[in-house]
Design an enzyme around this catalytic site. Structure first.
Site, mmCIF file in Angstrom:
data_model
loop_
_atom_site.group_PDB
_atom_site.id
_atom_site.type_symbol
_atom_site.label_atom_id
_atom_site.label_comp_id
_atom_site.label_asym_id
_atom_site.label_seq_id
_atom_site.Cartn_x
_atom_site.Cartn_y
_atom_site.Cartn_z
ATOM 1 C CG HIS A 127 -1.979 -1.052 1.210
ATOM 2 N ND1 HIS A 127 -2.820 -1.268 0.144
ATOM 3 C CD2 HIS A 127 -2.306 -1.989 2.147
ATOM 4 C CE1 HIS A 127 -3.628 -2.299 0.415
ATOM 5 N NE2 HIS A 127 -3.325 -2.747 1.624
ATOM 6 C CG ASP A 164 -2.695 -8.428 0.879
ATOM 7 O OD1 ASP A 164 -1.970 -8.665 1.853
ATOM 8 O OD2 ASP A 164 -3.758 -7.768 0.953
ATOM 9 C CG HIS A 166 -6.563 -5.450 1.707
ATOM 10 N ND1 HIS A 166 -5.963 -6.235 2.680
ATOM 11 C CD2 HIS A 166 -7.804 -5.140 2.150
ATOM 12 C CE1 HIS A 166 -6.820 -6.381 3.690
ATOM 13 N NE2 HIS A 166 -7.935 -5.731 3.389
ATOM 14 C CG ASP A 248 -4.897 -9.945 3.531
ATOM 15 O OD1 ASP A 248 -4.652 -10.488 2.425
ATOM 16 O OD2 ASP A 248 -4.577 -8.776 3.799
HETATM 17 ZN ZN LIG Z 1 -4.072 -7.140 2.809
#
Ligand SMILES: [Zn+2]
Length: 307
Positions: A127, A164, A166, A248
């Protein structure tokens, strides 16, 4: 032997008592790997110390000086935050640099042995943008590693697969203008951080975003690997594959709603091994400790059938 790059210093990035991105994540993974029936096939390596490699030079090629100085200053003052989600403790600046060093070591090892390596480091990075950290991430480990790999002899194309749950907004933003890097992300959508639409293809058609609905299982993922992800990555003929390996998307993970099982990451890994054995796996998210540890174990177990 499969190199696992790890240091207990990674536990010193202190995110506070109730933060999901905690040191116990690495402890759980290490304990599980050390009990695995194939643990004697793991080669535990310490990352190169940050002053010996001059990691900062590589970080500065990706991140603005303002961001780097801000992290350093917050750490020097004893700690603070980059945003609501992203704490910086007194040791976080040096530990984040050591995490970058570990990812660079992962590149070095993989190019040397032509086989996979696993980078067991934190903080995660996908991120982090050029100008700021966010979403538990401080420096863009994957993008820095890709850029570093391209500086090595004979390396002209690097692929990044980000599984991931996200979207790796930071990695995408950094690499989308570089035709020598392709980026593929599979992520729950809509979900944090809100980016990652399928229509975002990068400046060179070098981005493949695959948004997935909450509740998706391996049944939804497998055809996507076969029809979209593997062809996209294979057609690029990457000299190196970097996997932003977040865990995740597990059913038990508290931060998202995808329903993968730990063993599914072994299936993902097998798809990657069809593309190239030159794979650097680097830890991103994953917050249910048993599922996280079991997933890393499944990833490495798949690699060991090859190594
Ligand atoms: Zn994540």
């Amino acid at each position: 032997m499969l190199p696992v790059i790890f240091s207990e210093e990674f536990l010193e990035h202190d995110t506070g008592k109730y933060h999901p991105e905690c040191a116990d994540r690495l402890v759980a993974i290490v304990e599980t790997l050390q009990k695995a029936p194939w643990q004697n096939q793991l080669q535990w390596l310490l990352p190169t110390p940050i002053n010996i490699r001059d990691v900062l030079t590589w970080v500065e090629k990706i991140h603005g000086q303002d961001h780097i100085e801000r992290v350093k200053d917050i750490a020097a003052r004893g700690g603070g935050r980059l945003d609501l989600d992203t704490p910086v403790s007194s040791r976080s600046y040096e530990v984040a640099l050591l995490a970058v060093s570990a990812w660079l070591d992962g590149v070095d090892r993989v190019l040397e042995i032509n086989n996979p390596a696993f980078v067991l480091a934190r903080p995660p990075g996908h991120h982090a943008t050029r100008t700021t950290g966010m979403g538990f991430c401080i420096f863009s480990n994957a993008a820095i590693a890709a850029n570093y790999a391209l500086a090595q002899p004979g390396i002209a194309r690097v692929a990044i697969l980000d599984w991931d749950v996200h979207h790796g907004n930071g990695t995408e933003a950094i690499v989308k203008s570089n035709p020598q890097i392709i980026y593929c992300s599979l992520h729950q959508f809509p979900c944090y951080p809100g980016t990652g639409r399928a229509s975002d293809r990068g400046l060179h058609d070098n981005v493949l975003n695959i948004p997935l609905q909450a509740g998706s299982t391996i049944k939804e993922y497998q055809p996507l690997f076969e029809q979209k992800i593997v062809p996209f990555l294979s057609n690029f003929q990457p000299d190196l594959l970097i996997v932003s390996a977040g865990y995740d998307a597990n059913h038990d993970d508290p931060l998202a709603g995808i329903s993968l099982q730990p063993q599914d990451y072994g299936i993902f890994t097998n798809y990657c091994l069809k593309i190239t054995p030159r794979i650097v796996f680097g830890l991103e998210g994953g917050y249910d400790l048993p599922a996280l540890a079991a997933s890393v174990k499944a990833t490495i177990a798949s690699c060991l059938t090859l190594v």
